[in-house]
Design a protein around this motif. Structure first.
Motif, mmCIF file in Angstrom:
data_model
loop_
_atom_site.group_PDB
_atom_site.id
_atom_site.type_symbol
_atom_site.label_atom_id
_atom_site.label_comp_id
_atom_site.label_asym_id
_atom_site.label_seq_id
_atom_site.Cartn_x
_atom_site.Cartn_y
_atom_site.Cartn_z
ATOM 1 N N ALA A 225 0.839 -1.206 0.000
ATOM 2 C CA ALA A 225 0.000 0.000 0.000
ATOM 3 C C ALA A 225 0.868 1.249 0.000
ATOM 4 C CB ALA A 225 -0.928 -0.006 1.205
ATOM 5 N N GLY A 226 1.978 1.207 0.731
ATOM 6 C CA GLY A 226 2.894 2.346 0.791
ATOM 7 C C GLY A 226 3.596 2.629 -0.521
ATOM 8 N N ALA A 227 3.607 1.628 -1.401
ATOM 9 C CA ALA A 227 4.184 1.817 -2.736
ATOM 10 C C ALA A 227 3.104 2.144 -3.761
ATOM 11 C CB ALA A 227 4.945 0.559 -3.156
ATOM 12 N N GLY A 228 1.873 2.292 -3.286
ATOM 13 C CA GLY A 228 0.777 2.633 -4.191
ATOM 14 C C GLY A 228 0.265 1.460 -5.002
ATOM 15 N N LYS B 233 -3.252 6.501 0.381
ATOM 16 C CA LYS B 233 -3.777 7.567 1.248
ATOM 17 C C LYS B 233 -4.172 7.019 2.617
ATOM 18 C CE LYS B 233 -5.494 10.596 -2.445
ATOM 19 N NZ LYS B 233 -6.706 11.081 -3.152
ATOM 20 N N LYS B 234 -4.822 5.843 2.637
ATOM 21 C CA LYS B 234 -5.262 5.262 3.899
ATOM 22 C C LYS B 234 -4.082 4.882 4.785
ATOM 23 C CE LYS B 234 -8.674 4.217 5.574
ATOM 24 N NZ LYS B 234 -9.522 3.019 5.490
ATOM 25 N N VAL B 235 -3.065 4.254 4.201
ATOM 26 C CA VAL B 235 -1.947 3.775 5.013
ATOM 27 C C VAL B 235 -1.167 4.947 5.616
ATOM 28 C CG1 VAL B 235 -0.115 3.549 3.241
ATOM 29 C CG2 VAL B 235 -0.265 1.889 5.090
ATOM 30 N N LEU B 236 -1.044 6.031 4.878
ATOM 31 C CA LEU B 236 -0.347 7.209 5.416
ATOM 32 C C LEU B 236 -1.148 7.855 6.541
ATOM 33 C CD1 LEU B 236 1.082 9.001 2.242
ATOM 34 C CD2 LEU B 236 2.322 7.595 3.894
ATOM 35 N N ALA B 237 -2.464 7.805 6.420
ATOM 36 C CA ALA B 237 -3.324 8.470 7.406
ATOM 37 C C ALA B 237 -3.480 7.686 8.704
ATOM 38 C CB ALA B 237 -4.704 8.727 6.790
ATOM 39 N N ALA B 238 -3.367 6.340 8.634
ATOM 40 C CA ALA B 238 -3.734 5.556 9.822
ATOM 41 C C ALA B 238 -2.808 4.404 10.171
ATOM 42 C CB ALA B 238 -5.153 4.997 9.620
ATOM 43 N N HIS B 239 -1.924 4.015 9.264
ATOM 44 C CA HIS B 239 -1.192 2.771 9.489
ATOM 45 C C HIS B 239 0.311 2.891 9.218
ATOM 46 C CE1 HIS B 239 -5.042 0.882 10.021
ATOM 47 N NE2 HIS B 239 -5.416 1.152 8.795
ATOM 48 N N THR B 240 0.954 3.878 9.828
ATOM 49 C CA THR B 240 2.415 3.960 9.766
ATOM 50 C C THR B 240 2.980 3.493 11.110
ATOM 51 O OG1 THR B 240 2.625 6.195 10.658
ATOM 52 C CG2 THR B 240 2.213 5.986 8.277
ATOM 53 N N TYR B 241 4.282 3.237 11.133
ATOM 54 C CA TYR B 241 4.901 2.824 12.400
ATOM 55 C C TYR B 241 4.938 3.972 13.410
ATOM 56 C CZ TYR B 241 5.988 -1.846 10.835
ATOM 57 O OH TYR B 241 5.871 -3.153 10.420
ATOM 58 N N HIS B 242 4.794 5.182 12.947
ATOM 59 C CA HIS B 242 4.653 6.303 13.879
ATOM 60 C C HIS B 242 3.378 6.109 14.698
ATOM 61 C CE1 HIS B 242 4.606 10.383 15.502
ATOM 62 N NE2 HIS B 242 3.328 10.442 15.155
ATOM 63 N N HIS B 243 2.296 5.697 14.036
ATOM 64 C CA HIS B 243 1.037 5.432 14.749
ATOM 65 C C HIS B 243 1.211 4.299 15.757
ATOM 66 C CE1 HIS B 243 -0.548 7.302 10.924
ATOM 67 N NE2 HIS B 243 -1.294 7.938 11.806
ATOM 68 N N ARG B 244 1.924 3.243 15.342
ATOM 69 C CA ARG B 244 2.097 2.084 16.227
ATOM 70 C C ARG B 244 2.992 2.422 17.422
ATOM 71 N NH1 ARG B 244 -1.687 1.079 13.033
ATOM 72 N NH2 ARG B 244 -1.524 -0.626 11.510
#
Length: 368
Positions: free
Chosen positions: A283-286, A337-348
């Motif tokens: 997802a991060g690679a589109g 867009k979804k992974v950047l908004a909610a699912h990065t390791y910063h969030h974790r």
């Protein structure tokens, strides 16, 4: 309270090599994100399974890596060094002296020092102990301050708590934006559908169903499979095996094909809520992702808009037969867009930090 920066000792399979080590990118994402929040991790990994001969990164500046010989003596020396940490983590699947480490890290537990079991394959661990009532780990589970998992949702949490875990919390896989991102297409990975995963006993039958079966049904399309162990697997002529794909090539592998396939291991699909690291990396690679069905997909991505879901190989073939490049691009962009908004390791890492700060072992005085 939030000024307290932790010194963490982490016993895992490997941080510097993804060779026969699917958890590597998960460890990297979590550890890097913790470092960016001011914490320090010393990662202890054994010299085993030719991982050091197949490194895909140098020692990072965001962690201290200690590679120890695969001997009991070396493991005990690392345990001795870990006694200076605020928190000690034993990950599942280190691959060398796992039982010893599971037992001995608990001897480092004090009123001030947390000892945590971090299960990167909870379904397999739970199956193991459920099938063997004499497994020593059963007596150890209630002694850990906390069990963290990299997936599994409520079924895994409930199962661990039934075994006496004081607290069990999933810290899901995510996207490491520093390493996985969209890149220009690479001709080596040009195809209609690509799958990346090592050959493992509880994955192979699902690869037969979700990847090799659709390849046989769509002979006019090109398929690529990457990962270790598939060299002698019988495949149709439209499937190209590219071998182990180093992490430096993951972005190209995900960015180039029309679609990328995710196939869960059988145990993870059974428990649900266990998205593989590669889902977030793709997802991060589109990438336009097609995934096998498992409960909880919609907790991470919206089916039909951000990810495509198939319940068997015939559905994968049907999706591929009707998937235009334009539609694939739209779905890939929505997932990005979804992974950047909610699912990065910063969030974790933020979630993990709140968990740790909530533990009573860290007194207000120590946290000041």
């Amino acid at each position: 309270m939030k000024n307290k920066k932790l010194n963490i000792a982490f016993f895992g399979s490997s941080l510097v090599s993804a060779y026969w080590n699917g958890a590597a990118t998960y460890y990297r994402g979590i550890v890097r994100a913790l470092s960016e929040r001011g914490h320090h991790v010393t990662f202890y990994e054994p010299d085993a399974y030719d991982r050091q001969q197949n490194r895909d990164m140098e020692d990072p500046d965001w962690a201290t890596v200690v590679v120890y010989e695969a001997t009991e003596e070396a493991a005990y020396k690392c345990l001795e060094a870990a006694a200076s940490a605020d928190m000690v983590v034993k990950a599942s699947g280190v691959g060398v002296f796992d039982e010893l480490l599971e037992r001995e890290v608990l001897k480092l537990q004090t009123e001030e020092r947390l000892v945590v079991f971090w299960d990167v394959d909870a379904p397999a661990t739970l199956d193991r102990v459920h099938h063997n009532p004499d497994d020593e780990f059963l007596q150890l589970i209630p002694q850990y301050d906390m069990v963290l998992t990299y997936g599994g949702g409520d079924p895994v949490v409930t199962a661990y708590e039934a075994l006496g875990a004081k607290k069990c919390v999933p810290i899901y896989n995510a996207l490491d934006t520093a390493t996985h991102f969209p890149v220009e297409p690479d001709p080596r990975f040009a195809c209609d559908l690509a799958f990346l995963g090592n050959r493992l006993p509880d994955r192979e039958a699902r690869v037969d169903e979700f990847f090799l079966k659709p390849a046989a049904l769509e002979l006019n399309k090109k398929f690529i499979i990457g990962g270790s162990g598939w060299g002698d697997k019988q495949m149709t002529d439209n499937v190209h095996y590219v071998g182990h794909v180093y992490t430096k090539d993951h972005n190209a592998f995900n960015s180039t094909p029309k679609a990328v396939l995710n196939i869960s291991r059988e145990s993870m699909a059974r428990y649900g809520f266990s998205p593989a690291t590669r889902v977030f990396e793709a997802a991060g690679a589109g990438a336009c992702i097609i995934t096998d069905y498992w409960e909880g997909i919609d907790f991470f991505f919206e089916p039909g808009k951000e990810i495509l879901v198939a319940k068997d190989g015939a559905q994968v073939a049907e999706i591929m037969a009707n998937l235009s490049a334009e539609k694939a691009k739209v779905i890939g962009e929505a997932a990005y867009k979804k992974v950047l908004a909610a699912h990065t390791y910063h969030h974790r890492a933020e979630q993990l930090e709140k968990l740790l700060y909530a533990k009573v072992k860290f007194t207000n005085e120590a946290l000041a």
